[in-house]
Design an enzyme around this catalytic site. Structure first.
Site, PDB file in Angstrom:
ATOM      1  CD  GLU A   1      -5.916   6.259   2.705  1.00 14.38           C
ATOM      2  OE1 GLU A   1      -6.164   5.149   2.220  1.00 14.38           O
ATOM      3  OE2 GLU A   1      -4.774   6.609   3.039  1.00 14.38           O
ATOM      4  CD  GLU A   2      -9.745   3.074   7.320  1.00 15.98           C
ATOM      5  OE1 GLU A   2      -9.766   2.942   8.555  1.00 15.98           O
ATOM      6  OE2 GLU A   2      -8.821   2.673   6.593  1.00 15.98           O
ATOM      7  CB  SER A   3      -6.082   4.448   8.001  1.00 19.04           C
ATOM      8  OG  SER A   3      -5.701   5.161   6.831  1.00 19.04           O
TER       9      SER A   3
ATOM     10  CG  ASP B   1       1.713   8.302  10.937  1.00 19.75           C
ATOM     11  OD1 ASP B   1       2.035   9.492  10.786  1.00 19.75           O
ATOM     12  OD2 ASP B   1       1.684   7.479   9.987  1.00 19.75           O
TER      13      ASP B   1
ATOM     14  CE  LYS C   1      -1.547   8.187   5.503  1.00 16.47           C
ATOM     15  NZ  LYS C   1      -0.955   7.382   4.423  1.00 16.47           N
TER      16      LYS C   1
ATOM     17  NE  ARG D   1       4.798   0.726   5.373  1.00 18.70           N
ATOM     18  CZ  ARG D   1       3.802   1.463   5.821  1.00 18.70           C
ATOM     19  NH1 ARG D   1       3.085   1.035   6.833  1.00 18.70           N
ATOM     20  NH2 ARG D   1       3.515   2.609   5.267  1.00 18.70           N
TER      21      ARG D   1
ATOM     22  CB  THR E   1      -0.911   0.030   1.257  1.00 18.46           C
ATOM     23  OG1 THR E   1      -1.571  -1.225   1.392  1.00 18.46           O
ATOM     24  CG2 THR E   1      -1.958   1.120   1.159  1.00 18.46           C
TER      25      THR E   1
ATOM     26  CE  LYS F   1       6.274   7.121   2.852  1.00 17.72           C
ATOM     27  NZ  LYS F   1       4.945   7.501   3.320  1.00 17.72           N
TER      28      LYS F   1
ATOM     29  CG  ASP G   1       1.663   9.669   6.541  1.00 19.43           C
ATOM     30  OD1 ASP G   1       1.528   9.152   7.677  1.00 19.43           O
ATOM     31  OD2 ASP G   1       1.956   9.004   5.517  1.00 19.43           O
ATOM     32  NE  ARG G   2      -1.580   5.927   8.964  1.00 19.71           N
ATOM     33  CZ  ARG G   2      -2.036   4.702   9.083  1.00 19.71           C
ATOM     34  NH1 ARG G   2      -2.869   4.399  10.068  1.00 19.71           N
ATOM     35  NH2 ARG G   2      -1.645   3.774   8.240  1.00 19.71           N
TER      36      ARG G   2
ATOM     37  CB  THR H   1      -6.860   1.223   0.806  1.00 19.65           C
ATOM     38  OG1 THR H   1      -8.173   1.012   1.309  1.00 19.65           O
ATOM     39  CG2 THR H   1      -5.914   1.467   1.967  1.00 19.65           C
TER      40      THR H   1
ATOM     41  CG  ASP I   1       4.969   8.361   7.782  1.00 16.46           C
ATOM     42  OD1 ASP I   1       4.043   8.122   8.582  1.00 16.46           O
ATOM     43  OD2 ASP I   1       4.841   8.232   6.550  1.00 16.46           O
TER      44      ASP I   1
ATOM     45  NE  ARG J   1      -5.724  -2.248   7.351  1.00 16.86           N
ATOM     46  CZ  ARG J   1      -4.862  -2.244   8.348  1.00 16.86           C
ATOM     47  NH1 ARG J   1      -5.266  -2.506   9.573  1.00 16.86           N
ATOM     48  NH2 ARG J   1      -3.579  -2.007   8.140  1.00 16.86           N
TER      49      ARG J   1
ATOM     50  CB  SER K   1       3.848   4.630   8.023  1.00 12.70           C
ATOM     51  OG  SER K   1       2.788   5.472   8.356  1.00 12.70           O
ATOM     52  CG  HIS K   2       0.717   2.317  10.750  1.00 10.71           C
ATOM     53  ND1 HIS K   2       0.842   2.470   9.388  1.00 10.71           N
ATOM     54  CD2 HIS K   2       0.216   1.091  10.942  1.00 10.71           C
ATOM     55  CE1 HIS K   2       0.410   1.367   8.797  1.00 10.71           C
ATOM     56  NE2 HIS K   2       0.030   0.505   9.714  1.00 10.71           N
TER      57      HIS K   2
END
Ligand code: VG1
Ligand code: CO
Length: 543
Positions: free
Chosen positions: A363-365, A277, A376, A22, A18, A126, A281-282, A344, A279, A496, A113-114
């Site tokens: 996004e919902e995340s 988070d 983001k 990772r 995604t 990435k 972005d959230r 996603t 990195d 999920r 990320s998270h």
């Protein structure tokens, strides 16, 4: 300094998911693993010769070593210049901004990320394209192809570059410019939002708690919230990035940021709470006694956008990932603007933003962002909320109540089943796929299925098609369940399950989420046989 051409073999499984590649950190640290992938990035984009890149990461374990490898390989591959965040630190949105601002040929972001960090946890790499966004599928496919045919990589024989001091040096023929990771990003935020108004808000005694979760946003949040905006010192907590994020998961949700949630639910809670988070972005948004779901946050930002200087002329359109609740669709309908539904992952928003079809995406995340960068952006969302609060002088709880009264409430929750046996998870998805055609008209937990399909996306800008993006089942009356497998995990499979139901009666807008969603939760189990197939009695994480 000489260039070494190292013989290597393709390594299995270097397929970006995604958001980049990772793996366990120890895998990345294994022989040739990182080098193969970096060379594949260069090969996949047609070489690095004469190009300029941005480089940074979230500060996790191995970030510093990986940055030096990337620099030596960029130099050996003929890159002209690499712009690096000081100490190899850049939040993902700050990297996106730099890539655009300096009109570079893209950038490499070292982050998982998270996902947790450390020698026994996760690492990631990435590549972002010149528009500042995550490489779209066409590009990641070329990178993956290159990992399957690689025979050698090039690397310079050189000592480490000093990345601790801002300024320009040389590595072989290549220029290395070390920049302050915060400055350009902060300047951008000052253009988008009304800093004077937010300063007045803080001066009036408004209290905030921002939890940087020992991750990359600490320096950004300290400089902007406490420095530029005058929030009392101590408003930003866990502000120093640490290689293992203080031993936690840098994932801003009610599970991993429980300490923040508890404080926001207490009697003496501050007015506003937020977290970011690994990195940066959230974002997670809370008010005194209230948690705002990311899907609702997106809807509120879209509905109130005109209150912020950057969006005062209105929005061109909005976009959300498919599993994100349809709260924002209601806002778009009332504003008379387009609302796009994408798979996603932020890479699918890039074309819509570039083409000027969407201004705000989410996004919902817990990812929200706009056309100011192509990622983001956690702190952007926090500042956007602060700008709205400063203009309206309402509490978060009041804003939410107003919003639901105007648009209806989309109750929403995501249930994650982590590290499930991969074959069992695939089997569950396959069984669902096979019965999609016969679902419409059937009843589950008292609710009738209206439509069921496997989501495929036709990009309206470049015509590309992405299939297999999750199974969605919608019910009469606005309920919906989405099933998909995560593309960011590093162990087994993560299932999920995204649950949503709509309430339009103002008298029923204060229910507990689990109570409101009980029929959807029961229907999800019935449809997919989650307990039988995974052997789990309930989800590991509910957000
Ligand atoms: C998850 C989220 C997705 C997000 C992605 C990258 O992906 O669900 O919405 O874009 O992580 O976010 P998946 O495939 O595991 O569901 V980040 O901030 O971790 O780079
Ligand atoms: Co992230």
């Amino acid at each position: 300094m000489s260039i070494h051409r190292i013989q290597t073999e393709p390594i299995d499984g270097q397929k970006p998911g995604t958001s980049g590649l990772r793996k366990k950190t120890r895998i990345f640290m294994g022989p040739h693993y990182l080098e193969n992938f970096i060379q594949a990035i260069f090969d996949g984009i047609g070489g690095a010769q004469g190009k300029t890149f941005v480089l940074g990461g979230d500060g996790r374990y191995f970030n510093d070593r990986a940055a030096q490898v990337m620099l030596r390989m960029a130099a050996a591959n003929g890159a002209k210049k690499v712009i690096v965040g000081q100490n190899a630190i850049l939040s993902t949105p700050a990297a996106s901004n730099l890539i655009r601002l300096r009109q570079t040929d893209g950038g490499v972001i070292l982050s998982a990320s998270h996902n947790p960090g450390g020698p026994d946890e996760d690492f990631g790499v990435k590549f972002n394209t010149p528009n500042g966004g995550p490489a779209p599928e066409g590009v990641t496919a070329k990178i993956y192809e290159a990992t399957k045919t690689i025979r050698e990589y090039s690397i310079l024989d050189a000592q480490d570059v000093d990345l601790s001091t801002v300024g320009t040096t040389k590595l072989g023929e290549m220029e290395v410019e070390v920049v302050d990771p915060v400055a350009d990003y902060q300047a951008l935020m000052e253009k988008l939002f009304d800093f004077d108004k937010i300063r007045d808000l803080f001066a009036s005694g408004f209290r905030i708690r921002f939890d940087a979760m020992h991750a990359v946003t600490g320096p950004y949040a300290s400089a902007i919230l406490e420095g530029a905006l005058g929030a009392p010192s101590g408003s930003v907590v866990n502000a120093v990035p640490s290689p293992d994020f203080g031993g936690g998961h840098p994932d801003p949700n009610p599970i991993w940021a429980k300490d923040l949630v508890d404080r926001m639910m207490a009697d003496d809670a501050p007015d506003f709470g937020a977290a970011s988070d690994g990195d940066g972005d959230r974002n997670m948004i809370l008010g005194k006694g209230v948690y705002v779901t990311p899907s609702d946050s997106l809807a509120v930002l879209a509905a109130q956008a005109r209150l912020a200087p950057a969006y005062k002329d209105g929005l061109k359109g909005v976009a959300r990932s498919m599993p994100t609740s349809r709260a924002v669709d209601r806002v778009a309908a009332s504003l008379g603007i387009d609302c796009y539904e994408t798979p996603t992952g932020w890479k699918f928003f890039g074309n819509l933003l570039d083409a000027g079809r969407a201004t705000i995406c989410g996004e919902e995340s817990a990812g929200t962002g706009s056309d100011h960068v192509r990622e983001k952006d956690g702190l952007w969302a926090v500042l956007f909320w602060l700008n709205i609060l400063a203009e309206t002088r309402k509490s978060v709880a009041e804003l939410m109540a107003d919003h639901w009264r105007n648009f209806g409430r989309n109750y929403y929750s995501r249930h994650d089943y982590e590290a499930v046996d991969a074959t069992a998870a695939e089997g569950l998805m396959q069984a669902l796929r096979e019965k999609l055609a016969e679902l419409p008209g059937t009843t589950h937990a008292g609710r009738t299925v209206e439509a069921a399909d496997e989501f495929a996306y036709d990009d309206p800008v470049d015509g590309s098609r992405s299939e297999g993006q999750g199974v969605r089942v919608s019910f009469e009356g606005g309920g919906r369940i989405v099933f998909r497998l995560s593309g960011t995990g590093t162990e087994g499979a993560t299932l999920r399950v995204y649950l949503e139901d709509v309430e339009e009666d103002p008298a029923r807008m204060d229910a507990e989420t689990d109570t409101a969603l009980a029929p959807m939760i029961a229907a999800a189990n019935e449809l997919a046989g989650i307990s039988e197939r995974t052997g789990r009695s309930g989800p590991d994480v509910r957000t």
